[in-house]
Design a protein around this motif. Structure first.
Motif, PDB file in Angstrom:
ATOM      1  N   VAL A  46      15.092 -20.877  -8.954  1.00 14.13           N
ATOM      2  CA  VAL A  46      15.606 -20.335  -7.680  1.00 14.13           C
ATOM      3  C   VAL A  46      14.389 -19.800  -6.962  1.00 14.13           C
ATOM      4  CG1 VAL A  46      16.944 -18.610  -6.709  1.00 14.13           C
ATOM      5  CG2 VAL A  46      17.869 -19.670  -8.840  1.00 14.13           C
ATOM      6  N   ARG A  47      14.442 -20.012  -5.781  1.00 17.58           N
ATOM      7  CA  ARG A  47      13.284 -19.580  -4.766  1.00 17.58           C
ATOM      8  C   ARG A  47      13.604 -18.306  -4.398  1.00 17.58           C
ATOM      9  NH1 ARG A  47       9.804 -23.720  -3.432  1.00 17.58           N
ATOM     10  NH2 ARG A  47      10.482 -25.857  -3.860  1.00 17.58           N
ATOM     11  N   TYR A  48      12.654 -17.448  -4.430  1.00 16.89           N
ATOM     12  CA  TYR A  48      12.689 -15.801  -3.973  1.00 16.89           C
ATOM     13  C   TYR A  48      11.386 -15.753  -3.187  1.00 16.89           C
ATOM     14  CZ  TYR A  48      15.943 -15.294  -7.970  1.00 16.89           C
ATOM     15  OH  TYR A  48      17.022 -15.397  -8.907  1.00 16.89           O
ATOM     16  N   GLU A  49      11.758 -15.019  -2.112  1.00 15.33           N
ATOM     17  CA  GLU A  49      10.694 -14.552  -1.220  1.00 15.33           C
ATOM     18  C   GLU A  49       9.947 -13.417  -1.955  1.00 15.33           C
ATOM     19  OE1 GLU A  49       9.934 -12.725   3.241  1.00 15.33           O
ATOM     20  OE2 GLU A  49      11.890 -13.140   2.689  1.00 15.33           O
ATOM     21  N   ILE A  50       8.467 -13.477  -1.700  1.00 17.40           N
ATOM     22  CA  ILE A  50       7.646 -12.463  -2.163  1.00 17.40           C
ATOM     23  C   ILE A  50       7.342 -11.368  -0.846  1.00 17.40           C
ATOM     24  CG2 ILE A  50       5.457 -11.886  -3.213  1.00 17.40           C
ATOM     25  CD1 ILE A  50       5.403 -14.606  -4.479  1.00 17.40           C
ATOM     26  N   ALA A  51       7.893 -10.026  -1.155  1.00 19.15           N
ATOM     27  CA  ALA A  51       7.372  -9.175  -0.136  1.00 19.15           C
ATOM     28  C   ALA A  51       5.836  -8.953  -0.169  1.00 19.15           C
ATOM     29  CB  ALA A  51       8.072  -7.827  -0.417  1.00 19.15           C
ATOM     30  N   PRO A  52       5.502  -8.729   1.323  1.00 19.71           N
ATOM     31  CA  PRO A  52       4.096  -8.660   1.350  1.00 19.71           C
ATOM     32  C   PRO A  52       3.498  -7.402   0.963  1.00 19.71           C
ATOM     33  CG  PRO A  52       5.224  -8.362   3.546  1.00 19.71           C
ATOM     34  CD  PRO A  52       6.256  -8.928   2.731  1.00 19.71           C
ATOM     35  N   PRO A  53       2.324  -7.143   0.503  1.00 25.51           N
ATOM     36  CA  PRO A  53       1.783  -5.998   0.278  1.00 25.51           C
ATOM     37  C   PRO A  53       2.059  -5.038   1.404  1.00 25.51           C
ATOM     38  CG  PRO A  53      -0.046  -7.810   0.039  1.00 25.51           C
ATOM     39  CD  PRO A  53       1.128  -8.453   0.574  1.00 25.51           C
ATOM     40  N   ALA A  54       2.219  -3.645   0.852  1.00 24.54           N
ATOM     41  CA  ALA A  54       2.540  -2.700   1.988  1.00 24.54           C
ATOM     42  C   ALA A  54       1.623  -2.401   3.031  1.00 24.54           C
ATOM     43  CB  ALA A  54       2.818  -1.298   1.181  1.00 24.54           C
ATOM     44  N   ASP A  55       0.229  -2.693   2.704  1.00 25.58           N
ATOM     45  CA  ASP A  55      -0.752  -2.601   3.734  1.00 25.58           C
ATOM     46  C   ASP A  55      -0.925  -3.668   4.609  1.00 25.58           C
ATOM     47  OD1 ASP A  55      -1.845  -4.274   2.117  1.00 25.58           O
ATOM     48  OD2 ASP A  55      -3.487  -2.866   1.404  1.00 25.58           O
ATOM     49  N   MET A  56      -0.261  -4.537   4.353  1.00 24.74           N
ATOM     50  CA  MET A  56      -0.213  -5.923   5.258  1.00 24.74           C
ATOM     51  C   MET A  56       0.629  -5.610   6.408  1.00 24.74           C
ATOM     52  SD  MET A  56      -2.885  -7.325   4.468  1.00 24.74           S
ATOM     53  CE  MET A  56      -2.749  -8.753   5.503  1.00 24.74           C
ATOM     54  N   VAL A  57       1.530  -4.915   6.252  1.00 23.80           N
ATOM     55  CA  VAL A  57       2.673  -4.352   7.655  1.00 23.80           C
ATOM     56  C   VAL A  57       2.547  -3.020   7.770  1.00 23.80           C
ATOM     57  CG1 VAL A  57       4.208  -6.179   6.700  1.00 23.80           C
ATOM     58  CG2 VAL A  57       4.646  -4.054   5.906  1.00 23.80           C
ATOM     59  N   PRO A  58       3.035  -2.683   9.032  1.00 27.07           N
ATOM     60  CA  PRO A  58       3.198  -1.423   9.597  1.00 27.07           C
ATOM     61  C   PRO A  58       4.049  -0.529   8.622  1.00 27.07           C
ATOM     62  CG  PRO A  58       4.308  -2.471  11.174  1.00 27.07           C
ATOM     63  CD  PRO A  58       3.397  -3.320  10.048  1.00 27.07           C
ATOM     64  N   PRO A  59       3.881   0.799   8.624  1.00 30.45           N
ATOM     65  CA  PRO A  59       4.737   1.703   7.747  1.00 30.45           C
ATOM     66  C   PRO A  59       6.215   1.412   8.201  1.00 30.45           C
ATOM     67  CG  PRO A  59       2.737   2.900   8.490  1.00 30.45           C
ATOM     68  CD  PRO A  59       2.746   1.771   9.262  1.00 30.45           C
ATOM     69  N   ARG A  60       7.033   1.220   7.175  1.00 29.27           N
ATOM     70  CA  ARG A  60       8.439   0.902   7.626  1.00 29.27           C
ATOM     71  C   ARG A  60       9.201   2.318   8.022  1.00 29.27           C
ATOM     72  NH1 ARG A  60       7.255  -2.741   3.427  1.00 29.27           N
ATOM     73  NH2 ARG A  60       8.087  -4.516   3.641  1.00 29.27           N
ATOM     74  N   THR A  61       8.749   3.364   7.678  1.00 24.33           N
ATOM     75  CA  THR A  61       9.306   4.564   8.023  1.00 24.33           C
ATOM     76  C   THR A  61       8.173   5.690   8.311  1.00 24.33           C
ATOM     77  OG1 THR A  61      11.213   4.490   6.536  1.00 24.33           O
ATOM     78  CG2 THR A  61      10.798   6.616   7.432  1.00 24.33           C
ATOM     79  N   LEU A  62       8.284   6.212   9.583  1.00 24.86           N
ATOM     80  CA  LEU A  62       7.175   7.104  10.078  1.00 24.86           C
ATOM     81  C   LEU A  62       7.924   8.778   9.872  1.00 24.86           C
ATOM     82  CD1 LEU A  62       5.901   5.569  13.285  1.00 24.86           C
ATOM     83  CD2 LEU A  62       4.893   5.653  10.978  1.00 24.86           C
ATOM     84  N   LEU A  63       7.183   9.681   9.233  1.00 21.05           N
ATOM     85  CA  LEU A  63       7.505  10.935   9.224  1.00 21.05           C
ATOM     86  C   LEU A  63       6.870  11.713  10.311  1.00 21.05           C
ATOM     87  CD1 LEU A  63       7.630  10.971   5.344  1.00 21.05           C
ATOM     88  CD2 LEU A  63       9.511  10.532   6.703  1.00 21.05           C
ATOM     89  N   ILE A  64       7.592  12.556  11.004  1.00 22.45           N
ATOM     90  CA  ILE A  64       6.940  13.269  12.003  1.00 22.45           C
ATOM     91  C   ILE A  64       7.304  14.602  11.857  1.00 22.45           C
ATOM     92  CG2 ILE A  64       6.870  13.652  14.553  1.00 22.45           C
ATOM     93  CD1 ILE A  64       7.874  10.635  14.847  1.00 22.45           C
ATOM     94  N   PRO A  65       6.315  15.513  11.768  1.00 16.53           N
ATOM     95  CA  PRO A  65       6.533  16.975  11.284  1.00 16.53           C
ATOM     96  C   PRO A  65       7.259  17.682  12.753  1.00 16.53           C
ATOM     97  CG  PRO A  65       4.178  16.604  10.855  1.00 16.53           C
ATOM     98  CD  PRO A  65       4.828  15.398  11.322  1.00 16.53           C
ATOM     99  N   PHE A  66       8.319  18.453  12.412  1.00  8.84           N
ATOM    100  CA  PHE A  66       8.957  19.067  13.556  1.00  8.84           C
ATOM    101  C   PHE A  66       8.239  20.135  14.345  1.00  8.84           C
ATOM    102  CE2 PHE A  66      12.227  21.614  15.759  1.00  8.84           C
ATOM    103  CZ  PHE A  66      13.292  20.809  16.065  1.00  8.84           C
ATOM    104  N   PRO A  67       7.940  19.922  15.607  1.00 12.62           N
ATOM    105  CA  PRO A  67       7.071  20.740  16.335  1.00 12.62           C
ATOM    106  C   PRO A  67       7.239  22.191  16.097  1.00 12.62           C
ATOM    107  CG  PRO A  67       7.826  19.011  17.722  1.00 12.62           C
ATOM    108  CD  PRO A  67       8.711  19.060  16.662  1.00 12.62           C
ATOM    109  N   LEU A  68       6.247  22.955  15.922  1.00 10.50           N
ATOM    110  CA  LEU A  68       6.617  24.297  15.767  1.00 10.50           C
ATOM    111  C   LEU A  68       5.748  25.288  16.714  1.00 10.50           C
ATOM    112  CD1 LEU A  68       5.824  24.522  11.754  1.00 10.50           C
ATOM    113  CD2 LEU A  68       8.068  24.514  13.114  1.00 10.50           C
ATOM    114  N   LYS A  69       6.108  26.373  17.071  1.00  5.39           N
ATOM    115  CA  LYS A  69       5.460  27.274  18.175  1.00  5.39           C
ATOM    116  C   LYS A  69       4.145  27.863  17.197  1.00  5.39           C
ATOM    117  CE  LYS A  69       9.080  28.120  20.984  1.00  5.39           C
ATOM    118  NZ  LYS A  69       9.984  29.237  21.568  1.00  5.39           N
ATOM    119  N   GLN A  70       3.298  28.231  17.812  1.00  8.31           N
ATOM    120  CA  GLN A  70       2.104  29.071  17.253  1.00  8.31           C
ATOM    121  C   GLN A  70       2.523  30.138  16.401  1.00  8.31           C
ATOM    122  OE1 GLN A  70      -0.921  30.130  19.892  1.00  8.31           O
ATOM    123  NE2 GLN A  70      -2.495  30.760  18.447  1.00  8.31           N
TER     124      GLN A  70
END
Length: 266
Positions: A46-70
């Protein structure tokens, strides 16, 4: 004592109202580039697709810190954006940070990009890889508010390594790397378009040709970028996107929280 209690209550209500009325900013991210080569393997016939290395595609999920006041301490979870090559992310509406900058962190490798926001109320960050891997990236920030999403708009952004020439009907425009240009498409006729990249010897080579139909209820964006790989046959490619004009804004975080707290109906 009753007076002091009233003052304390009023102060809390004012602070709550201030947080609700804080300026909001709408952020989207568009990653451009070529998909990594398709690879597969055969296991038990059976043929299976091989996932590319993680660094060959952009991050799948971006984590963005919630903006805080000073002076505030981090108490809220990071916000998230799902990223897919060649497609704008869903918009993230957040309180506008005082610094007008946000961190885009990878869910698997940590710190990735620190970007400024546009001066308006909405930004589109176009990102492309720096070097052979997506561990580092370049970015340009574009306005993404109602005026940018108006019907009939045609946006060009050149993130390739070459100057490009745009020929729109009889108009000719040079777009250097890192530059963007916007014009309105006519609503009563097709618009011929040619995109060429300019070589060091002064010659130019055609990389995209199209006849653009009038935009009804939509606007278009063309991103010119460098092809991946060593000495590709076509070193410059064009990503063409069409999106609904002035799409409805997503619910703000406070509204989402309020909806989640509403009692269930029988």
């Amino acid at each position: 004592m009753l007076r002091n209690s009233f003052i304390a209550f009023w102060s809390c209500m004012c602070g709550f109202a201030f947080s609700q009325d804080a300026p909001q900013h709408r952020l989207r991210v568009l990653a451009v580039g070529d998909q990594p080569p398709f690879k597969q393997e055969v296991r038990e016939g059976v043929r299976y697709e091989i996932a590319p290395p993680a660094d060959m595609v952009p991050p799948r999920t971006l984590l963005i810190p919630f903006p805080l006041k000073q002076g505030e301490e981090k108490q809220k979870q990071d916000m998230q954006l799902r990223l897919r090559l060649g497609q704008p992310s869903a918009p993230l509406v957040m309180p506008a940070p005082e610094t007008r900058r946000v961190a885009l962190n990878s869910d698997h490798s940590g710190k990735w990009l620190d970007i400024p926001l546009s001066t308006g109320d909405a930004s589109l960050a176009i990102v492309w890889r720096k070097g052979a891997k997506w561990t580092a990236a370049n970015t340009i920030i574009l306005p993404d508010g109602a005026a940018a999403r108006a019907e009939g708009n045609l946006h060009f952004s050149n993130v390739s390594a070459y100057p490009v020439g745009l020929e729109i009907e009889k108009e000719k425009i040079r777009l250097n790397p890192g530059m963007s240009y916007t014009r309105k498409l006519p609503s009563d006729r097709m618009t011929p378009l040619q995109v060429s990249y300019l070589l060091a010897d002064g010659t130019h080579r055609l990389c995209h040709s199209a006849a653009l139909e009038p935009c009804r209820g939509s606007y278009r964006r063309l991103v010119i970028y460098s092809a991946d790989g060593n000495r590709p046959r076509n070193p410059v490619k064009v990503l063409q996107l069409e999106e609904p004009s002035n799409a409805p804004e997503p619910a703000k975080p406070a509204q989402v929280a309020a909806a989640n707290m509403a009692p269930a109906t029988p």
